[in-house]
Design an enzyme around this catalytic site. Structure first.
Site, PDB file in Angstrom:
ATOM      1  N   ASP A  33     -40.917 -32.762 -62.344  1.00  8.11           N
ATOM      2  CA  ASP A  33     -40.766 -34.083 -61.731  1.00  8.11           C
ATOM      3  C   ASP A  33     -41.909 -34.288 -60.736  1.00  8.11           C
ATOM      4  OD1 ASP A  33     -39.808 -36.230 -59.936  1.00  8.11           O
ATOM      5  OD2 ASP A  33     -37.911 -35.999 -60.986  1.00  8.11           O
ATOM      6  N   GLN A  96     -30.502 -44.652 -61.398  1.00  2.96           N
ATOM      7  CA  GLN A  96     -31.459 -44.375 -62.474  1.00  2.96           C
ATOM      8  C   GLN A  96     -32.672 -45.287 -62.320  1.00  2.96           C
ATOM      9  OE1 GLN A  96     -29.931 -44.918 -66.481  1.00  2.96           O
ATOM     10  NE2 GLN A  96     -31.732 -44.001 -67.433  1.00  2.96           N
ATOM     11  N   HIS A 102     -32.342 -38.468 -69.076  1.00  2.00           N
ATOM     12  CA  HIS A 102     -32.901 -37.185 -68.628  1.00  2.00           C
ATOM     13  C   HIS A 102     -31.944 -36.462 -67.710  1.00  2.00           C
ATOM     14  CE1 HIS A 102     -34.171 -40.456 -65.976  1.00  2.00           C
ATOM     15  NE2 HIS A 102     -34.038 -39.601 -64.968  1.00  2.00           N
ATOM     16  N   PHE A 103     -32.069 -35.138 -67.693  1.00  2.00           N
ATOM     17  CA  PHE A 103     -31.352 -34.300 -66.732  1.00  2.00           C
ATOM     18  C   PHE A 103     -32.340 -33.835 -65.673  1.00  2.00           C
ATOM     19  CE2 PHE A 103     -26.973 -33.458 -67.874  1.00  2.00           C
ATOM     20  CZ  PHE A 103     -26.883 -33.929 -69.165  1.00  2.00           C
ATOM     21  N   HIS A 104     -31.882 -33.871 -64.416  1.00  2.00           N
ATOM     22  CA  HIS A 104     -32.626 -33.291 -63.299  1.00  2.00           C
ATOM     23  C   HIS A 104     -32.120 -31.870 -63.082  1.00  2.00           C
ATOM     24  CE1 HIS A 104     -34.130 -37.180 -61.515  1.00  2.00           C
ATOM     25  NE2 HIS A 104     -33.077 -37.663 -62.135  1.00  2.00           N
TER      26      HIS A 104
HETATM   27  P1  DGP Z   1     -34.010 -41.261 -62.335  1.00  2.87           P
HETATM   28  O1  DGP Z   1     -34.060 -42.098 -61.070  1.00  2.87           O
HETATM   29  O2  DGP Z   1     -32.753 -40.425 -62.454  1.00  2.87           O
HETATM   30  O3  DGP Z   1     -34.238 -42.141 -63.507  1.00  2.87           O
HETATM   31  O4  DGP Z   1     -35.161 -40.200 -62.218  1.00  2.87           O
HETATM   32  C1  DGP Z   1     -36.474 -40.424 -62.588  1.00  2.87           C
HETATM   33  C2  DGP Z   1     -37.279 -39.266 -62.068  1.00  2.87           C
HETATM   34  O5  DGP Z   1     -38.532 -39.280 -62.708  1.00  2.87           O
HETATM   35  C3  DGP Z   1     -37.533 -39.293 -60.563  1.00  2.87           C
HETATM   36  O6  DGP Z   1     -37.055 -38.083 -59.980  1.00  2.87           O
HETATM   37  C4  DGP Z   1     -39.041 -39.382 -60.442  1.00  2.87           C
HETATM   38  C5  DGP Z   1     -39.532 -38.946 -61.795  1.00  2.87           C
HETATM   39  N1  DGP Z   1     -40.736 -39.601 -62.260  1.00  2.87           N
HETATM   40  C6  DGP Z   1     -41.033 -40.930 -62.177  1.00  2.87           C
HETATM   41  N2  DGP Z   1     -42.211 -41.188 -62.771  1.00  2.87           N
HETATM   42  C7  DGP Z   1     -42.662 -39.997 -63.251  1.00  2.87           C
HETATM   43  C8  DGP Z   1     -43.851 -39.611 -63.960  1.00  2.87           C
HETATM   44  O7  DGP Z   1     -44.713 -40.412 -64.285  1.00  2.87           O
HETATM   45  N3  DGP Z   1     -43.962 -38.301 -64.280  1.00  2.87           N
HETATM   46  C9  DGP Z   1     -43.034 -37.362 -63.946  1.00  2.87           C
HETATM   47  N4  DGP Z   1     -43.244 -36.097 -64.298  1.00  2.87           N
HETATM   48  N5  DGP Z   1     -41.898 -37.695 -63.266  1.00  2.87           N
HETATM   49  C10 DGP Z   1     -41.726 -38.993 -62.932  1.00  2.87           C
END
Ligand code: DGP
Length: 139
Positions: A33, A96, A102-104
């Site tokens: 992330d 979201q 996706h899973f964190h």
């Molecule tokens: P959510 O809010 O649950 O949909 O989480 C989205 C997550 O994705 C958040 O923790 C930040 C991450 N994220 C956003 N943009 C990018 C990106 O371009 N690349 C990566 N690796 N992570 C991203």
């Protein structure tokens, strides 16, 4: 909500934008992330086009949870994390922000707060260093 093929994770899956990769198989991809809530925060996504958990097929859900368990084990071991939080948000009302399911996977330590959700970008070299530790712990 219809699936948007230009969401950021769809673009990562197509290789249009980079990510720090941890693992890939025929049905799933795991990567770091970029706005981690703790050091070692990883994400796992299915290759299937599904905006949230409800839109995913049972086969996609099974593959996603199996990879999530595998990556969570590696994050725990590689980051020496006493605890691991696994989280999954559905809908803007739940927080979201990227509409590809996706899973964190977030390392946790007792007494240590995790950082706010999707707020601050991490330095690429730190993401690479944590990813190396996690990849080395993959079984
Ligand atoms: P959510 O809010 O649950 O949909 O989480 C989205 C997550 O994705 C958040 O923790 C930040 C991450 N994220 C956003 N943009 C990018 C990106 O371009 N690349 C990566 N690796 N992570 C991203």
């Amino acid at each position: 909500m219809a699936y948007d093929r230009n969401n950021i994770f769809a673009r990562i899956l197509r290789g249009e934008i980079p990510c720090v990769r941890l693992y890939e198989d025929g049905k799933t991809l795991a990567f770091m992330d970029v706005m981690p809530q703790a050091d070692g925060h990883a994400l796992v996504i299915p290759k299937e086009e599904a905006e949230d958990f409800f839109a995913l097929s049972p086969e996609g859900a099974a593959a996603l949870i199996a990879t999530t368990q595998r990556i969570a084990r590696a994050v725990k071991k590689g980051m020496n994390a006493p605890g691991i939080m696994v989280a999954q948000l559905n809908g803007a009302a739940a927080g979201q922000s990227v509409f590809h399911v996706h899973f964190h996977i977030i390392p946790r330590s007792a007494g240590a707060d995790f950082r706010p959700h999707a707020r601050e970008m991490e330095k690429p070299e730190k993401l690479q260093a944590f990813a190396e530790r996690i990849r080395a712990a993959l079984e």
